[in-house]
Design a protein around this motif. Structure first.
Motif, mmCIF file in Angstrom:
data_model
loop_
_atom_site.group_PDB
_atom_site.id
_atom_site.type_symbol
_atom_site.label_atom_id
_atom_site.label_comp_id
_atom_site.label_asym_id
_atom_site.label_seq_id
_atom_site.Cartn_x
_atom_site.Cartn_y
_atom_site.Cartn_z
ATOM 1 N N PHE A 16 0.810 -1.217 0.000
ATOM 2 C CA PHE A 16 0.000 0.000 0.000
ATOM 3 C C PHE A 16 0.848 1.273 0.000
ATOM 4 C CE2 PHE A 16 -4.134 -1.864 0.498
ATOM 5 C CZ PHE A 16 -3.921 -3.073 1.162
ATOM 6 N N ALA A 17 2.104 1.062 -0.321
ATOM 7 C CA ALA A 17 2.993 2.228 -0.279
ATOM 8 C C ALA A 17 2.472 3.295 -1.198
ATOM 9 C CB ALA A 17 4.410 1.820 -0.670
ATOM 10 N N GLY A 18 2.446 4.520 -0.685
ATOM 11 C CA GLY A 18 1.982 5.647 -1.469
ATOM 12 C C GLY A 18 0.457 5.789 -1.467
ATOM 13 N N GLN A 19 -0.293 4.937 -0.719
ATOM 14 C CA GLN A 19 -1.752 5.029 -0.667
ATOM 15 C C GLN A 19 -2.208 5.681 0.637
ATOM 16 O OE1 GLN A 19 -3.617 1.285 -1.344
ATOM 17 N NE2 GLN A 19 -2.648 0.980 -3.365
ATOM 18 N N THR A 20 -3.480 6.170 0.629
ATOM 19 C CA THR A 20 -4.072 6.805 1.814
ATOM 20 C C THR A 20 -4.960 5.778 2.541
ATOM 21 O OG1 THR A 20 -4.049 8.949 0.740
ATOM 22 C CG2 THR A 20 -5.508 8.684 2.653
ATOM 23 N N VAL A 21 -4.801 5.618 3.835
ATOM 24 C CA VAL A 21 -5.556 4.672 4.680
ATOM 25 C C VAL A 21 -6.258 5.459 5.781
ATOM 26 C CG1 VAL A 21 -5.436 2.673 6.194
ATOM 27 C CG2 VAL A 21 -3.953 2.819 4.163
ATOM 28 N N TYR A 22 -7.433 5.052 6.085
ATOM 29 C CA TYR A 22 -8.204 5.716 7.126
ATOM 30 C C TYR A 22 -8.225 4.834 8.363
ATOM 31 C CZ TYR A 22 -9.621 8.664 3.255
ATOM 32 O OH TYR A 22 -9.619 9.517 2.189
ATOM 33 N N LYS A 23 -7.985 5.439 9.499
ATOM 34 C CA LYS A 23 -7.879 4.701 10.783
ATOM 35 C C LYS A 23 -8.911 5.264 11.765
ATOM 36 C CE LYS A 23 -4.659 4.389 14.678
ATOM 37 N NZ LYS A 23 -3.349 4.819 15.184
ATOM 38 N N TRP A 24 -9.568 4.313 12.442
ATOM 39 C CA TRP A 24 -10.507 4.732 13.507
ATOM 40 C C TRP A 24 -10.638 3.646 14.563
ATOM 41 C CZ3 TRP A 24 -12.079 2.456 9.082
ATOM 42 C CH2 TRP A 24 -12.985 1.433 9.160
ATOM 43 N N VAL A 25 -11.144 4.016 15.674
ATOM 44 C CA VAL A 25 -11.318 3.103 16.836
ATOM 45 C C VAL A 25 -12.825 3.048 17.167
ATOM 46 C CG1 VAL A 25 -10.715 2.600 19.221
ATOM 47 C CG2 VAL A 25 -9.028 3.715 17.695
ATOM 48 N N ASP A 26 -13.357 1.825 17.241
ATOM 49 C CA ASP A 26 -14.792 1.699 17.525
ATOM 50 C C ASP A 26 -15.061 1.819 19.017
ATOM 51 O OD1 ASP A 26 -14.897 -1.942 17.048
ATOM 52 O OD2 ASP A 26 -13.842 -0.669 18.516
ATOM 53 N N GLU A 27 -16.375 1.606 19.416
ATOM 54 C CA GLU A 27 -16.762 1.782 20.806
ATOM 55 C C GLU A 27 -16.165 0.738 21.734
ATOM 56 O OE1 GLU A 27 -18.638 1.247 18.276
ATOM 57 O OE2 GLU A 27 -19.878 -0.544 18.535
ATOM 58 N N LYS A 28 -15.668 -0.370 21.148
ATOM 59 C CA LYS A 28 -15.052 -1.423 21.968
ATOM 60 C C LYS A 28 -13.543 -1.220 22.086
ATOM 61 C CE LYS A 28 -18.538 -4.912 20.833
ATOM 62 N NZ LYS A 28 -18.784 -6.260 20.285
ATOM 63 N N GLY A 29 -13.008 -0.152 21.472
ATOM 64 C CA GLY A 29 -11.568 0.127 21.554
ATOM 65 C C GLY A 29 -10.748 -0.595 20.512
ATOM 66 N N VAL A 30 -11.441 -1.147 19.488
ATOM 67 C CA VAL A 30 -10.708 -1.856 18.439
ATOM 68 C C VAL A 30 -10.350 -0.876 17.321
ATOM 69 C CG1 VAL A 30 -10.799 -3.738 16.757
ATOM 70 C CG2 VAL A 30 -11.928 -3.997 18.973
ATOM 71 N N THR A 31 -9.111 -0.924 16.905
ATOM 72 C CA THR A 31 -8.621 -0.018 15.843
ATOM 73 C C THR A 31 -8.870 -0.656 14.494
ATOM 74 O OG1 THR A 31 -6.900 0.820 17.313
ATOM 75 C CG2 THR A 31 -6.633 1.215 14.941
ATOM 76 N N HIS A 32 -9.433 0.131 13.577
ATOM 77 C CA HIS A 32 -9.726 -0.344 12.226
ATOM 78 C C HIS A 32 -8.992 0.512 11.197
ATOM 79 C CE1 HIS A 32 -13.056 -2.904 13.681
ATOM 80 N NE2 HIS A 32 -13.220 -1.920 14.600
ATOM 81 N N PHE A 33 -8.736 -0.118 10.071
ATOM 82 C CA PHE A 33 -8.093 0.555 8.937
ATOM 83 C C PHE A 33 -8.887 0.266 7.682
ATOM 84 C CE2 PHE A 33 -4.697 -0.042 11.999
ATOM 85 C CZ PHE A 33 -4.033 1.157 11.967
#
Length: 242
Positions: A16-33
């Motif tokens: 994924f080099a050179g790509q944009t990724v979105y990161k967030w954490v849900d209500e259970k504290g799990v990090t998603h991409f």
């Protein structure tokens, strides 16, 4: 779980080099991409080692232009023999010939000037002139050389000159010795043969071909006449009468 996600992201980073990724954490504290934008997600730029931007090239500093060495010219703009001149005929000087040099600028005191006559150095030469005495008849060459520290700096062109000297053994002949111009033949043609002394002067004497002059003959020696013989005296007491 969170650690595993980071490990997976680290392994997938080259892809994924050179790509944009979105990161967030849900209500259970799990990090998603995700590669799709999600409300409230943090935008992350992924880059891999293989796709790292190249380091900026070093600043170009133009090197100083190299100066082309200028070839040194002759030490003297003019260095010649002004006397005698090329092919000059030196006539009836008793073998005296003067050689005169000229240099521009003046010859440096640190330089040595040598004079060569017929290829041999002339002893005792100094300054810018030299007088030869008793120069033999014939053709000669002369040149001058400037040197310093045993190395030649500059030399003059070779000058060829001719020494002519009249003598009793080899008198001059030719048009200069004519007492009067020869008569022209019919048809306005010049005489092609050198007239002899007899033809020019009306002399019938024998001509010496070596000198083109009359042969000098010695006069016959004058023998004085013999005196008449004196009569012998008669002996004393002798009668000489008849």
């Amino acid at each position: 779980m969170r650690t595993a996600l980071y490990v997976l992201l680290a392994l997938a980073a080259p892809a994924f080099a050179g790509q944009t990724v979105y990161k967030w954490v849900d209500e259970k504290g799990v990090t998603h991409f995700s590669d799709q934008p999600v409300a409230g997600a943090e935008k992350v730029e992924l880059s891999g080692g293989a796709n790292r931007p190249a380091s900026p090239p070093p600043a170009y500093a133009p090197s100083a232009p190299q100066e082309t060495p200028v070839k040194a010219g002759p030490a003297y703009s003019r260095f010649v023999i002004v006397n005698p001149q090329q092919d000059q005929a030196i006539i009836n000087t008793g073998g005296t010939v003067t050689v005169q040099l000229a240099a521009t600028p003046s010859i440096d005191a640190r330089h040595t000037v040598a004079l060569y006559l017929d290829g041999a150095p002339v002893a005792g030469f100094s300054g810018d002139s030299h007088e030869f005495s008793n120069m033999p008849r014939g053709t000669h060459t002369v040149k001058a050389v400037i040197s310093a520290g045993g190395q030649t700096i500059q030399e003059t062109p070779v000058v060829t000159f001719h020494v002519r000297q009249e003598s009793g053994a080899q008198p001059p002949v030719g048009p200069a010795m004519r007492s009067k111009p020869p008569k022209r033949a019919a048809g306005n043609k010049l005489v092609t043969k050198q007239p002899s002394f007899a033809a020019l002067n009306g002399s019938k004497a024998a001509i010496d071909p070596r000198t083109n002059l009359p042969v000098k003959t010695k006069p016959a020696p004058v023998v004085p006449p013999k005196a008449p013989a004196k009569p012998k005296p008669a002996p004393v007491g002798q009668n000489t009468g008849k």
